[in-house]
Design an enzyme around this catalytic site. Sequence first.
Site, PDB file in Angstrom:
ATOM      1  N   ILE A 174       0.543  -1.435  -0.016  1.00  0.00           N
ATOM      2  CA  ILE A 174       0.027  -0.390   0.329  1.00  0.00           C
ATOM      3  C   ILE A 174       1.119   1.117  -0.271  1.00  0.00           C
ATOM      4  O   ILE A 174       0.269   2.472  -0.633  1.00  0.00           O
ATOM      5  CB  ILE A 174      -1.048   0.142   1.301  1.00  0.00           C
ATOM      6  CG1 ILE A 174      -2.334   1.112   1.395  1.00  0.00           C
ATOM      7  CG2 ILE A 174       0.206  -0.057   2.475  1.00  0.00           C
ATOM      8  CD1 ILE A 174      -3.390   0.496   2.154  1.00  0.00           C
ATOM      9  N   SER A 175       2.160   1.059   0.660  1.00  0.00           N
ATOM     10  CA  SER A 175       2.835   2.379   0.343  1.00  0.00           C
ATOM     11  C   SER A 175       3.862   2.600  -1.091  1.00  0.00           C
ATOM     12  O   SER A 175       5.224   1.911  -0.891  1.00  0.00           O
ATOM     13  CB  SER A 175       4.085   1.568   1.390  1.00  0.00           C
ATOM     14  OG  SER A 175       5.079   2.564   1.462  1.00  0.00           O
TER      15      SER A 175
END
Length: 212
Positions: A11-12
């Site tokens: 997600i990062s």
Amino acid sequence: MKHITCHFDFISPYAYLAFEQLPEALKGLSYRLDYRPVLFAGLLKHHGQLGPAEIAPKRDWTYRQVQWLAHSHGIPLELPAAHPFNPLGLLRLALACGQEGLVNRYIAQSVFRHVWRGGADAADAQRQEALRATLQPQRDPAGADVKAELKANTDAAIARGVFGVPSFEVDGRLFWGFDALPVLRQYLEGNAWFTGGAWEQAAALPTGKTRS
């Protein structure tokens, strides 16, 4: 040879940038690198933090900055159709392709690029199914063993002091973020600063005041 553990969540965007930059950032050094997926939301919950995308002005800056960093480092990046998204399916898919809580670089690269290249919906069920068909996991991503591995990875990371992603752990030291790659390299090269006491002194600084 140094042993580095990379704690990350797909997600990062900073984890993606660091992943893509790692071969160049550590070029010429002798090391072994393990890729260990964790649930970023689990880290945030444990430490009582909000994610960058949960603070509106910070969210805007984050997306601007990561696009600039990608541009300035020559790393292809297109923001996904929506962000943040639920990364559990992708984390479990990656772990189902690996073993003992680790994934290899090909698997991590495939999932990272699924998210951060092309500008599509990272959580779209059909896209994730297509990715699964490509990666052909040896285990069921929805299986209890895979779910337990992700929780164990996250719990172990918290126990080691990990609070954000990406975090690079080596010799019990943590280097956090894309911008920590040059610092990590200096450590691996044996820069004397790391043995001069400054690292330990930073952690011993007294707290002057806390918010009530």
